[in-house]
Structure formats: structure tokens, C-alpha cells
Design an enzyme around this catalytic site. Structure first.
Site, mmCIF file in Angstrom:
data_model
loop_
_atom_site.group_PDB
_atom_site.id
_atom_site.type_symbol
_atom_site.label_atom_id
_atom_site.label_comp_id
_atom_site.label_asym_id
_atom_site.label_seq_id
_atom_site.Cartn_x
_atom_site.Cartn_y
_atom_site.Cartn_z
ATOM 1 N N ASP A 168 0.859 -1.180 0.000
ATOM 2 C CA ASP A 168 0.000 0.000 0.000
ATOM 3 C C ASP A 168 0.897 1.232 0.000
ATOM 4 O O ASP A 168 1.503 1.571 1.022
ATOM 5 C CB ASP A 168 -0.902 0.009 1.243
ATOM 6 N N LYS A 231 -6.991 3.407 -3.371
ATOM 7 C CA LYS A 231 -7.412 3.387 -1.967
ATOM 8 C C LYS A 231 -7.617 4.813 -1.500
ATOM 9 O O LYS A 231 -6.855 5.710 -1.867
ATOM 10 C CB LYS A 231 -6.338 2.673 -1.138
ATOM 11 N N LYS A 267 -10.344 0.239 -2.444
ATOM 12 C CA LYS A 267 -10.221 0.029 -0.998
ATOM 13 C C LYS A 267 -10.540 1.310 -0.239
ATOM 14 O O LYS A 267 -9.734 2.235 -0.228
ATOM 15 C CB LYS A 267 -8.805 -0.447 -0.644
#
Length: 331
Positions: A168, A231, A267
Site C-alpha cells: 500500500d 485506496k 479500498k
């Protein structure tokens, strides 16, 4: 500018992934310039979502089990220890008590991944050995993304070497705020290359991007550069995942898939702690992108406390009584 369709040459090396990787494409500034976001319309649409999809009884239980399978169970605290991460991994393997899962007919349910800082990757990998649950590492100077560029790239490589199957990364917000789309694209391409076979999620830190148009354009740039997921947040900003931001980002995903044929995951992270909110997000994904985006290879919740509330709701479904929150502690 000519648009180059991403190739479909390989697949991500995750147990639950069967889709082609997003290899990215050339930066298409004509496409980026055409991207707009009607903020008032997006906010009106988002405001109607919580009341439009109401599921009860066994249907609610099924949706909540689906939500569990899409959770990136996360600990990103300054006082993390190996013991805490090991307990979190044990919870990831057995997110709901065996008795409840037996009653629900959901034996074998696990979360989507465990997300930790780099220093805890090896501990998490060892604790999850044989489970099929991947380890995700936050990287690139998380959460601010302001460390020297070569160190951010090296951090990715070291997390992959330590066993992380998902990375991430955080983008440089200044590139978005100054409209330097080439710099954002180049940065994301470098991060994607450093990840190798590891799945890469691009954290936009949407609460710091100023406008929904910036969110939409940053989403598109990151997908052009090869992000497997986009995300919302690090969870450390003052404003994290929201429904308007989610609607903006998943419509960018829809446009990218329509143009290139490549499916990119989504996400939401930060502030999603209630079971009813999880159902709202799942319903939005179903409405906007379809059932395929309800699988953990295309949808994840970045969460820690969410799992506890879902477990309480499932216990109520099975027993007719709510349990105390402390009975469902995570770590």
C-alpha cells in the site's frame, strides 16, 4: 494522444487473484483533462445510498460474512509489537468464533489480508504461514509520503523481499495539488516497478486533495500508471473514506475498465467501523460496478475495529442477543 491499451501478460501472485494485472498504459493527458466531477450531483447521489439498500436476517448475515472476507485487518500503531501482530494474525485466521461460523454454515471464512508496517512483515508472514492470507505492507514513507524518493522505492523492495504480497503506497499529494500529473504518473510507475509481482494499492489520501475533481484525476493517473487498487486514505488524515469520494473513485474505475478492459480494485480505509456502513459500501459497489467487484481481489476494507462490530451483529443473528464489545477484541 494515442491511448495504449494495457497488456494482459501476467497475473498477480496472490492466492485469490485470477485476473490479469494492470500493466498500465501511456499517460493520456487528453483523457485526464476531460475528467470532471459534479460535486453537488455526487453528494446528492451519495446521500441517498444508506437508505436505498436494507437487508435483514439471513441476508444481512450473508452480506456481513462477505464483508469479513474483504477486510484488510490492520494494525498501524507506534506501539505495535510482535505479540500484537501475532494475535491479529490469529484473528485473521479465525475472524469469528467457530460456533458462530458453524451456525452460519461459513466454516473456513478468513479476512482478505493483514496490513502492517514494514518492520512487522516477517512476523506476520510467519504467523500466517499456510493460511493463504497475504500480508500487506504500508510503504513509501507512510503516511505522509515525504521521505526521499530513493528511500521510498527501497522500502517497497525490502517489504517485498520480506514476504509482503501486497504493498500500500502513498502518493505525493503535492503533485495533485499543483496539477503536476506527469510527476504523479512517473512516481506511480516507479512504485509499480519496485513492487514486482506484489499487488500494489495506491493511497490517494483523498481528504488532502481539495476537490472531487482532483480525486477523479488522481485515480485515473494511478490506474494509467499500473495501480492494481486505488485506496482512499491512510487512516491518519482528518477526513478519510466518505461516500462521495467512494462514488467518485469507483466511477473512475468503471470508466477505466470500459476504456481498457482492465479491472482495478477499490479500498476504502479509515472511519469505517460499523457493520451497517460496510453493507452500504458493498451495496454501492454492486450498484455501480457489479457483482464481480464484491470479491476480495477487487474490493477491500481497510479496517481494524470493523470486524468486532460485524462479529457482534452475527452473534445477534444467531443467538438473538448482543454481546459486549470486549468479547470481540482484536489484539
Amino acid at each position: 494522444m494515442h491511448t495504449q491499451t494495457p497488456t494482459k501478460s501476467d497475473t498477480a501472485q496472490l492466492p485469490q487473484l485470477h485476473l490479469p494485472r494492470n500493466d498500465g498504459m501511456e499517460l493520456d493527458m487528453d483523457w485526464v483533462a476531460r475528467v470532471q466531477a459534479n460535486t453537488s450531483a455526487i453528494e446528492r447521489r451519495a446521500a441517498t445510498l444508506p437508505g436505498r439498500r436494507s437487508v435483514k436476517k439471513q441476508f444481512q448475515a450473508a452480506w456481513l460474512c462477505k464483508a469479513i472476507s474483504c477486510i484488510d485487518l490492520t494494525t498501524l500503531a507506534g506501539d505495535d509489537t510482535a505479540a500484537r501482530v501475532q494475535r491479529l494474525c490469529a484473528k485473521a485466521r479465525q475472524p469469528v468464533s467457530p460456533e458462530l461460523l458453524d451456525a452460519l454454515g461459513m466454516t473456513g471464512l478468513t479476512v482478505g489480508a493483514v496490513c502492517v508496517y514494514h518492520d512487522m512483515v516477517e512476523t506476520a508472514v510467519a504467523a500466517l504461514d499456510g493460511s493463504g492470507i497475504p500480508v500487506a505492507a504500508v510503504s513509501t514513507g507512510f503516511p505522509a509520503g515525504l521521505s526521499p524518493f530513493h528511500l521510498r522505492v527501497q522500502e517497497i523492495k525490502e517489504s517485498v523481499a520480506a514476504g509482503a504480497k501486497e504493498i500500500d503506497i502513498v502518493i505525493s499529494r503535492r503533485h495533485v495539488l499543483s496539477g503536476n500529473w506527469q510527476a504523479l504518473y512517473d512516481e506511480m510507475r516507479a512504485f509499480r516497478e519496485a513492487c514486482g509481482e506484489a499487488h500494489v494499492k495506491a493511497i490517494l489520501a483523498t481528504g488532502e486533495l481539495g476537490t472531487l475533481r482532483n480525486v477523479a484525476r488522481a485515480s485515473l493517473i494511478c490506474m494509467m500508471a499500473g495501480a492494481d487498487f486505488i485506496k482512499t486514505s491512510t487512516g491518519k488524515e482528518s477526513v478519510n473514506a466518505t461516500l462521495p469520494v467512494t462514488l467518485t473513485m469507483i466511477r473512475a474505475i468503471r470508466d477505466f475498465e470500459a476504456r481498457t478492459g482492465i479491472k482495478v480494485g477499490y479500498k476504502p480505509a479509515g472511519g469505517i467501523s460499523k457493520a451497517k456502513d460496510a453493507i452500504t459500501y458493498l451495496a454501492m459497489m454492486k450498484d455501480e460496478l457489479g457483482d464481480r467487484w464484491l470479491q476480495p481481489d477487487l474490493f477491500r476494507f481497510g479496517a481494524s475495529s470493523l470486524l468486532g462490530d460485524i462479529e457482534r451483529q452475527l452473534e445477534h443473528h444467531v443467538t438473538g442477543a448482543y454481546s459486549a464489545g470486549w468479547r470481540h477484541a482484536l489484539a
